[in-house]
Design an enzyme around this catalytic site. Structure first.
Site, short mmCIF file in Angstrom:
data_model
loop_
_atom_site.label_atom_id
_atom_site.label_comp_id
_atom_site.label_asym_id
_atom_site.label_seq_id
_atom_site.Cartn_x
_atom_site.Cartn_y
_atom_site.Cartn_z
N HIS A 85 0.82 -1.22 0.00
CA HIS A 85 0.00 0.00 0.00
C HIS A 85 0.85 1.26 0.00
CE1 HIS A 85 -3.68 -2.34 1.67
NE2 HIS A 85 -3.54 -2.48 0.37
N CYS A 122 3.58 20.93 -4.07
CA CYS A 122 4.50 20.63 -5.15
C CYS A 122 5.30 21.88 -5.55
CB CYS A 122 3.70 20.12 -6.35
SG CYS A 122 4.70 19.91 -7.83
N ALA A 131 0.60 -9.97 18.71
CA ALA A 131 1.66 -10.36 17.76
C ALA A 131 3.01 -10.48 18.46
CB ALA A 131 1.72 -9.34 16.63
N SER A 190 -7.13 -7.67 9.34
CA SER A 190 -8.54 -8.08 9.43
C SER A 190 -9.00 -8.72 8.13
CB SER A 190 -9.40 -6.84 9.73
OG SER A 190 -9.29 -5.91 8.65
N1 APR Z 1 -1.59 -8.30 17.78
C1 APR Z 1 -2.18 -9.03 16.79
N2 APR Z 1 -3.23 -8.58 16.07
C2 APR Z 1 -3.69 -7.34 16.36
C3 APR Z 1 -3.13 -6.53 17.39
C4 APR Z 1 -2.03 -7.06 18.10
N3 APR Z 1 -1.43 -6.36 19.08
N4 APR Z 1 -3.83 -5.36 17.44
C5 APR Z 1 -4.79 -5.45 16.49
N5 APR Z 1 -4.71 -6.64 15.85
C6 APR Z 1 -5.53 -7.12 14.74
C7 APR Z 1 -6.98 -6.73 14.82
O1 APR Z 1 -7.72 -7.72 15.54
C8 APR Z 1 -7.38 -6.71 13.33
O2 APR Z 1 -7.83 -8.00 12.89
O3 APR Z 1 -5.02 -6.53 13.57
C9 APR Z 1 -6.07 -6.37 12.62
C10 APR Z 1 -6.02 -4.95 12.11
O4 APR Z 1 -7.01 -4.82 11.11
P1 APR Z 1 -7.20 -3.42 10.39
O5 APR Z 1 -7.24 -2.33 11.39
O6 APR Z 1 -8.34 -3.59 9.43
O7 APR Z 1 -5.84 -3.19 9.55
P2 APR Z 1 -5.44 -3.88 8.20
O8 APR Z 1 -5.99 -5.26 8.11
O9 APR Z 1 -3.99 -3.70 8.06
O10 APR Z 1 -6.19 -2.96 7.11
C11 APR Z 1 -5.90 -3.21 5.75
O11 APR Z 1 -7.14 -1.26 5.11
O12 APR Z 1 -7.68 0.88 5.56
C12 APR Z 1 -6.91 0.10 4.76
O13 APR Z 1 -4.94 0.71 3.69
C13 APR Z 1 -5.46 0.40 4.95
O14 APR Z 1 -3.62 -1.14 4.86
C14 APR Z 1 -4.89 -0.90 5.45
C15 APR Z 1 -5.91 -1.93 4.98
#
Ligand code: APR
Length: 245
Positions: A118, A146, A231, A188
Protein backbone atom coordinates in the site's frame (compact mmCIF):
# COMPACT_ATOMS: atom_id res chain seq x y z
CA UNK A 1 0.20 -31.14 19.26
CA UNK A 2 -0.18 -27.64 20.70
CA UNK A 3 -0.78 -25.17 17.84
CA UNK A 4 2.33 -23.10 18.54
CA UNK A 5 4.48 -26.27 18.36
CA UNK A 6 2.76 -27.28 15.12
CA UNK A 7 3.42 -23.84 13.65
CA UNK A 8 7.05 -23.96 14.81
CA UNK A 9 7.52 -27.39 13.20
CA UNK A 10 6.17 -26.03 9.90
CA UNK A 11 8.56 -23.07 10.06
CA UNK A 12 11.53 -25.25 11.03
CA UNK A 13 10.90 -27.48 8.00
CA UNK A 14 10.44 -24.51 5.65
CA UNK A 15 12.99 -22.68 3.58
CA UNK A 16 10.72 -20.11 1.92
CA UNK A 17 8.40 -18.14 4.18
CA UNK A 18 6.03 -15.48 2.87
CA UNK A 19 4.39 -13.16 5.40
CA UNK A 20 1.43 -10.80 4.90
CA UNK A 21 1.24 -8.20 7.64
CA UNK A 22 -1.37 -5.59 8.53
CA UNK A 23 -1.76 -2.74 10.99
CA UNK A 24 -2.09 -5.15 13.92
CA UNK A 25 1.62 -5.96 13.85
CA UNK A 26 2.45 -2.28 14.51
CA UNK A 27 -0.13 -1.61 17.25
CA UNK A 28 2.39 -2.54 19.95
CA UNK A 29 4.80 -0.03 18.44
CA UNK A 30 2.23 2.66 19.28
CA UNK A 31 0.54 2.94 15.90
CA UNK A 32 -3.24 2.40 16.17
CA UNK A 33 -4.79 0.10 13.60
CA UNK A 34 -7.79 1.03 11.45
CA UNK A 35 -10.73 -1.17 12.39
CA UNK A 36 -10.30 -2.10 16.04
CA UNK A 37 -12.18 0.01 18.60
CA UNK A 38 -10.54 3.44 18.61
CA UNK A 39 -8.79 2.73 15.32
CA UNK A 40 -8.25 5.43 12.72
CA UNK A 41 -11.44 4.62 10.81
CA UNK A 42 -13.51 5.10 13.93
CA UNK A 43 -12.41 8.75 13.75
CA UNK A 44 -12.21 9.34 10.01
CA UNK A 45 -14.58 7.80 7.46
CA UNK A 46 -12.14 6.11 5.05
CA UNK A 47 -14.32 6.90 2.06
CA UNK A 48 -14.39 10.54 3.00
CA UNK A 49 -10.72 10.82 3.95
CA UNK A 50 -8.80 7.98 2.30
CA UNK A 51 -10.32 7.80 -1.18
CA UNK A 52 -8.38 9.26 -4.10
CA UNK A 53 -11.51 11.13 -5.30
CA UNK A 54 -11.73 12.87 -1.90
CA UNK A 55 -8.11 13.91 -2.21
CA UNK A 56 -8.66 15.30 -5.73
CA UNK A 57 -11.78 17.18 -4.56
CA UNK A 58 -10.41 18.58 -1.29
CA UNK A 59 -6.76 17.75 -0.55
CA UNK A 60 -6.74 20.16 2.41
CA UNK A 61 -9.51 18.20 4.14
CA UNK A 62 -7.66 14.90 3.59
CA UNK A 63 -4.44 16.45 4.89
CA UNK A 64 -6.25 16.97 8.23
CA UNK A 65 -6.13 13.19 8.65
CA UNK A 66 -2.74 12.83 6.94
CA UNK A 67 -1.10 15.26 9.36
CA UNK A 68 -2.46 13.25 12.29
CA UNK A 69 -1.07 10.06 10.71
CA UNK A 70 2.27 11.83 10.15
CA UNK A 71 2.46 12.78 13.84
CA UNK A 72 1.55 9.24 14.92
CA UNK A 73 4.25 7.68 12.72
CA UNK A 74 7.06 9.91 14.02
CA UNK A 75 9.79 8.04 15.86
CA UNK A 76 7.99 4.70 16.03
CA UNK A 77 10.18 1.61 16.33
CA UNK A 78 9.85 -2.01 15.26
CA UNK A 79 8.49 -4.23 18.06
CA UNK A 80 9.23 -7.85 19.02
CA UNK A 81 7.01 -9.14 16.22
CA UNK A 82 8.87 -7.22 13.51
CA UNK A 83 12.20 -8.30 15.01
CA UNK A 84 11.10 -11.94 15.12
CA UNK A 85 10.58 -11.85 11.36
CA UNK A 86 14.14 -10.51 10.94
CA UNK A 87 15.36 -13.33 13.19
CA UNK A 88 13.73 -15.86 10.85
CA UNK A 89 15.84 -14.36 8.06
CA UNK A 90 18.93 -14.53 10.28
CA UNK A 91 18.20 -18.25 10.78
CA UNK A 92 18.71 -18.65 7.03
CA UNK A 93 15.07 -18.68 5.96
CA UNK A 94 14.11 -16.91 2.72
CA UNK A 95 11.59 -14.46 4.16
CA UNK A 96 9.43 -12.30 1.89
CA UNK A 97 7.32 -9.74 3.70
CA UNK A 98 4.28 -8.26 1.99
CA UNK A 99 3.06 -5.46 4.20
CA UNK A 100 -0.12 -3.39 3.97
CA UNK A 101 1.50 -0.97 6.42
CA UNK A 102 3.05 2.33 5.38
CA UNK A 103 5.13 2.74 8.56
CA UNK A 104 8.35 1.15 7.16
CA UNK A 105 8.89 -0.75 10.44
CA UNK A 106 9.79 -3.98 8.60
CA UNK A 107 12.54 -2.16 6.71
CA UNK A 108 13.70 -0.60 9.98
CA UNK A 109 13.73 -4.08 11.56
CA UNK A 110 16.17 -5.13 8.83
CA UNK A 111 14.29 -7.64 6.65
CA UNK A 112 15.81 -7.56 3.18
CA UNK A 113 12.71 -8.32 1.09
CA UNK A 114 9.75 -6.09 1.95
CA UNK A 115 7.01 -5.38 -0.57
CA UNK A 116 5.11 -2.27 0.51
CA UNK A 117 1.77 -3.23 -0.95
CA UNK A 118 0.00 0.00 0.00
CA UNK A 119 3.00 2.26 -0.62
CA UNK A 120 5.18 4.19 1.77
CA UNK A 121 4.59 7.17 3.97
CA UNK A 122 7.76 9.19 3.52
CA UNK A 123 7.60 9.66 -0.26
CA UNK A 124 5.41 12.48 -1.64
CA UNK A 125 3.98 12.56 -5.15
CA UNK A 126 2.15 15.28 -7.07
CA UNK A 127 -0.99 13.86 -8.70
CA UNK A 128 -1.08 16.84 -11.08
CA UNK A 129 2.43 16.88 -12.55
CA UNK A 130 4.12 13.73 -11.20
CA UNK A 131 6.81 15.62 -9.30
CA UNK A 132 8.18 13.81 -6.23
CA UNK A 133 9.70 14.84 -2.91
CA UNK A 134 10.38 13.48 0.57
CA UNK A 135 8.14 14.24 3.54
CA UNK A 136 11.35 14.71 5.55
CA UNK A 137 11.73 18.10 3.82
CA UNK A 138 8.57 19.40 5.46
CA UNK A 139 7.49 20.27 8.98
CA UNK A 140 4.73 18.24 10.66
CA UNK A 141 2.38 21.23 10.83
CA UNK A 142 2.49 22.20 7.17
CA UNK A 143 0.80 20.80 4.10
CA UNK A 144 3.57 20.11 1.53
CA UNK A 145 2.95 21.67 -1.86
CA UNK A 146 4.50 20.63 -5.15
CA UNK A 147 7.46 22.88 -5.99
CA UNK A 148 6.59 22.74 -9.70
CA UNK A 149 2.82 23.32 -9.82
CA UNK A 150 1.99 24.16 -6.20
CA UNK A 151 -0.74 21.51 -5.90
CA UNK A 152 -0.75 19.79 -2.47
CA UNK A 153 1.47 16.68 -2.51
CA UNK A 154 -0.03 13.26 -1.73
CA UNK A 155 1.94 10.73 0.36
CA UNK A 156 2.84 7.88 -2.02
CA UNK A 157 0.41 5.52 -0.27
CA UNK A 158 -2.39 3.65 -2.04
CA UNK A 159 -5.71 5.37 -1.41
CA UNK A 160 -9.00 3.58 -1.89
CA UNK A 161 -9.80 3.78 -5.59
CA UNK A 162 -6.12 3.56 -6.58
CA UNK A 163 -4.40 0.53 -8.11
CA UNK A 164 -1.61 -1.47 -6.46
CA UNK A 165 1.77 -0.98 -8.15
CA UNK A 166 1.83 -3.62 -10.89
CA UNK A 167 5.34 -4.93 -10.16
CA UNK A 168 4.65 -5.18 -6.41
CA UNK A 169 1.42 -7.06 -7.10
CA UNK A 170 3.19 -9.49 -9.44
CA UNK A 171 6.02 -10.17 -7.00
CA UNK A 172 3.56 -10.54 -4.10
CA UNK A 173 1.44 -13.02 -6.02
CA UNK A 174 4.54 -15.03 -6.89
CA UNK A 175 5.74 -15.01 -3.28
CA UNK A 176 2.31 -16.19 -2.10
CA UNK A 177 2.26 -19.09 -4.56
CA UNK A 178 5.88 -20.11 -4.14
CA UNK A 179 6.58 -20.62 -0.47
CA UNK A 180 6.59 -23.49 2.02
CA UNK A 181 4.48 -21.68 4.60
CA UNK A 182 2.41 -18.48 4.43
CA UNK A 183 2.05 -16.37 7.57
CA UNK A 184 -0.63 -13.71 8.10
CA UNK A 185 -0.04 -11.33 11.00
CA UNK A 186 -2.33 -8.54 12.25
CA UNK A 187 -4.74 -8.04 9.39
CA UNK A 188 -8.54 -8.08 9.43
CA UNK A 189 -8.42 -9.35 5.84
CA UNK A 190 -11.11 -6.88 4.76
CA UNK A 191 -9.25 -5.05 1.99
CA UNK A 192 -8.60 -6.47 -1.46
CA UNK A 193 -6.53 -7.37 -3.37
CA UNK A 194 -4.18 -7.77 -0.34
CA UNK A 195 -6.65 -10.07 1.43
CA UNK A 196 -6.64 -12.35 -1.60
CA UNK A 197 -2.95 -13.23 -1.21
CA UNK A 198 -3.51 -15.93 1.46
CA UNK A 199 -6.04 -17.54 -0.93
CA UNK A 200 -3.35 -17.82 -3.59
CA UNK A 201 -1.21 -19.79 -1.14
CA UNK A 202 -4.15 -21.88 0.05
CA UNK A 203 -5.06 -22.89 -3.51
CA UNK A 204 -1.52 -24.25 -3.89
CA UNK A 205 -1.93 -26.36 -0.77
CA UNK A 206 0.49 -24.16 1.20
CA UNK A 207 -0.21 -24.22 4.98
CA UNK A 208 -1.22 -20.89 6.53
CA UNK A 209 -0.32 -19.64 10.01
CA UNK A 210 -2.46 -16.73 11.22
CA UNK A 211 -1.53 -14.47 14.15
CA UNK A 212 -4.27 -12.12 15.36
CA UNK A 213 -6.07 -10.94 18.48
CA UNK A 214 -9.31 -12.13 16.90
CA UNK A 215 -10.40 -14.57 14.23
CA UNK A 216 -10.89 -13.19 10.71
CA UNK A 217 -12.61 -14.37 7.49
CA UNK A 218 -9.39 -16.27 6.75
CA UNK A 219 -9.40 -18.30 9.97
CA UNK A 220 -12.00 -20.89 9.02
CA UNK A 221 -12.17 -20.41 5.25
CA UNK A 222 -8.45 -21.12 4.80
CA UNK A 223 -8.20 -23.52 7.73
CA UNK A 224 -5.32 -21.51 9.16
CA UNK A 225 -3.26 -22.55 12.17
CA UNK A 226 -4.77 -19.73 14.21
CA UNK A 227 -2.46 -18.41 16.94
CA UNK A 228 -4.67 -16.04 18.91
CA UNK A 229 -3.00 -13.27 20.88
CA UNK A 230 -0.79 -10.22 20.65
CA UNK A 231 1.66 -10.36 17.76
CA UNK A 232 4.67 -9.61 20.02
CA UNK A 233 3.83 -12.41 22.47
CA UNK A 234 2.92 -15.00 19.84
CA UNK A 235 5.94 -14.25 17.65
CA UNK A 236 8.26 -14.34 20.66
CA UNK A 237 6.90 -17.78 21.65
CA UNK A 238 7.09 -19.00 18.04
CA UNK A 239 10.71 -17.97 17.58
CA UNK A 240 11.64 -19.63 20.89
CA UNK A 241 9.95 -22.86 19.73
CA UNK A 242 11.70 -22.68 16.33
CA UNK A 243 15.12 -22.16 17.96
CA UNK A 244 14.30 -24.61 20.80
CA UNK A 245 15.12 -21.96 23.38
N1 APR B 1 -1.59 -8.30 17.78
C1 APR B 1 -2.18 -9.03 16.79
N2 APR B 1 -3.23 -8.58 16.07
C2 APR B 1 -3.69 -7.34 16.36
C3 APR B 1 -3.13 -6.53 17.39
C4 APR B 1 -2.03 -7.06 18.10
N3 APR B 1 -1.43 -6.36 19.08
N4 APR B 1 -3.83 -5.36 17.44
C5 APR B 1 -4.79 -5.45 16.49
N5 APR B 1 -4.71 -6.64 15.85
C6 APR B 1 -5.53 -7.12 14.74
C7 APR B 1 -6.98 -6.73 14.82
O1 APR B 1 -7.72 -7.72 15.54
C8 APR B 1 -7.38 -6.71 13.33
O2 APR B 1 -7.83 -8.00 12.89
O3 APR B 1 -5.02 -6.53 13.57
C9 APR B 1 -6.07 -6.37 12.62
C10 APR B 1 -6.02 -4.95 12.11
O4 APR B 1 -7.01 -4.82 11.11
P1 APR B 1 -7.20 -3.42 10.39
O5 APR B 1 -7.24 -2.33 11.39
O6 APR B 1 -8.34 -3.59 9.43
O7 APR B 1 -5.84 -3.19 9.55
P2 APR B 1 -5.44 -3.88 8.20
O8 APR B 1 -5.99 -5.26 8.11
O9 APR B 1 -3.99 -3.70 8.06
O10 APR B 1 -6.19 -2.96 7.11
C11 APR B 1 -5.90 -3.21 5.75
O11 APR B 1 -7.14 -1.26 5.11
O12 APR B 1 -7.68 0.88 5.56
C12 APR B 1 -6.91 0.10 4.76
O13 APR B 1 -4.94 0.71 3.69
C13 APR B 1 -5.46 0.40 4.95
O14 APR B 1 -3.62 -1.14 4.86
C14 APR B 1 -4.89 -0.90 5.45
C15 APR B 1 -5.91 -1.93 4.98
Amino acid sequence: MEKIKKAAELIKNSKNITVLTGAGISVESGIPDFRSAGGLWSKYDPFEYAHIDSFRKDPYKVWKMLKEMHQILQGKKPNRAHIALKELEDLGKNVVIITQNIDKLHTLAGNSIVYEYHGVWDKLICIKCGNEDSIENYRLDEIPHCEKCNFPYKPDVVFFGEPIDHEIMQKSNEAAENCDVFMVIGTSAQVYPAAFLPNLAYRKGIPIIEVNLESTPLTSSLNTIFLQGKATEIMDKLIKEVTNE
